[in-house]
Design an enzyme around this catalytic site. Sequence first.
Site, PDB file in Angstrom:
ATOM      1  NE  ARG A 180      -4.357  -1.444   0.011  1.00 20.91           N
ATOM      2  CZ  ARG A 180      -4.359  -2.454  -0.951  1.00 20.91           C
ATOM      3  NH1 ARG A 180      -3.459  -2.815  -1.615  1.00 20.91           N
ATOM      4  NH2 ARG A 180      -5.392  -3.310  -0.957  1.00 20.91           N
ATOM      5  CD  GLU A 206      -2.766   2.955  -5.564  1.00 19.57           C
ATOM      6  OE1 GLU A 206      -3.766   2.403  -5.844  1.00 19.57           O
ATOM      7  OE2 GLU A 206      -1.718   2.231  -5.117  1.00 19.57           O
ATOM      8  CG  HIS A 265      -2.689  -1.037  -6.954  1.00 22.96           C
ATOM      9  ND1 HIS A 265      -3.119  -0.148  -5.965  1.00 22.96           N
ATOM     10  CD2 HIS A 265      -2.671  -2.214  -6.653  1.00 22.96           C
ATOM     11  CE1 HIS A 265      -3.412  -1.280  -4.988  1.00 22.96           C
ATOM     12  NE2 HIS A 265      -3.139  -2.190  -5.404  1.00 22.96           N
TER      13      HIS A 265
HETATM   14  C1  GLV Z   1      -4.415  -5.125  -4.092  1.00 24.80           C
HETATM   15  O1  GLV Z   1      -3.886  -4.222  -3.895  1.00 24.80           O
HETATM   16  C2  GLV Z   1      -5.415  -5.721  -3.170  1.00 24.80           C
HETATM   17  O2  GLV Z   1      -5.381  -5.600  -2.201  1.00 24.80           O
HETATM   18  O3  GLV Z   1      -6.038  -6.765  -3.673  1.00 24.80           O
END
Ligand code: GLV
Length: 320
Positions: free
Chosen positions: A239, A268, A287
Amino acid sequence: MRKRIFVTRAIPEPGIQLLREHFDVDVWPDPLPPNRENLRSRAQGAVGLLTLLSDQVDADLMDAAGPELRGIANYAVGYNNIDVNEAKRRSIAVGNTPDVLTDATADIAIGLVLAAARHFQQGILQVRALEWRTWEPLGLLGQDLQGKTLGIIGMGRIGAAVARRLVRGWNMKLVYTSRSDKPPIDAELGGRRVHLDELLSTSDIISLHTDLNPGTKHLIQRDTLALMKRDAILVNTARGGVVDQDALYEALRSKQIFAAGLDVTDPEPLPSDSSLRQLDNCIILPHIGSATFDARNKMSIMAANNLIAAANGEPMPFPV
Ligand code: GLV
Ligand code: GLV
């Protein structure tokens, strides 16, 4: 009347079809997230919400959904976007999608290690800009990886999958931090649980796999960056909030560490004025850790099954 489910973005068909067998399914049609007002109004009367990590799920949204709400299925393994205590207080079940994205996310971490160690970003930009003039004996020199020390911060499923790849494939030595000892990891991979300071000062590759909570927010900041080696590579597929981005910018700009590879940022998307995107030695992906066909299909089915169970008053198969 069929019970209502609100799905906050289009997700792969297998999960949607499964939901449609049981419910009246409302799928947010735009590629961008619903704004707060839309999120609140579409949630109204739903028995279940299928949410993404970009949706803030708090008491206000649960109020907006109303008393029918039985379950929230996050389409992610992480769930820092959900006020789980508030849901628990209201007996609303919360689920996530573990395991099925472990390998996909670990692969992205490895990709970032390689890209950061070997200047993929500058190389690709050079070729595109027609600046590749010759084979350069001194150009784009990077770091060897064989036999280096790997530091995993947060030895959960994804951390272990990254460790397996780098210990078995690159013969790395493994140190890690974790809430508890992991004898199976120590036996399998020769790992050693250490204090954070030791990990930071001895690792060549540092990969973040902790969840985001008040204890891990800005875990990587000026003081912890200062402990890292000058050749260190930092990878974050967890994160964005685990890293203080201003401090990381300074450390990368001043070459206090070698490079960073980020699949997650805070916020983000990264704002257009973020200086991080200007750095040659910072590789940023949007991401995409879980973004494989297989992982995303499986995630959709898990999230759907979580909501089906919750609507039937049964325990979710994948509760948080
Ligand atoms: C992505 O970042 C998730 O937590 O699945
Ligand atoms: C590089 O391309 C080499 O052949 O050494």
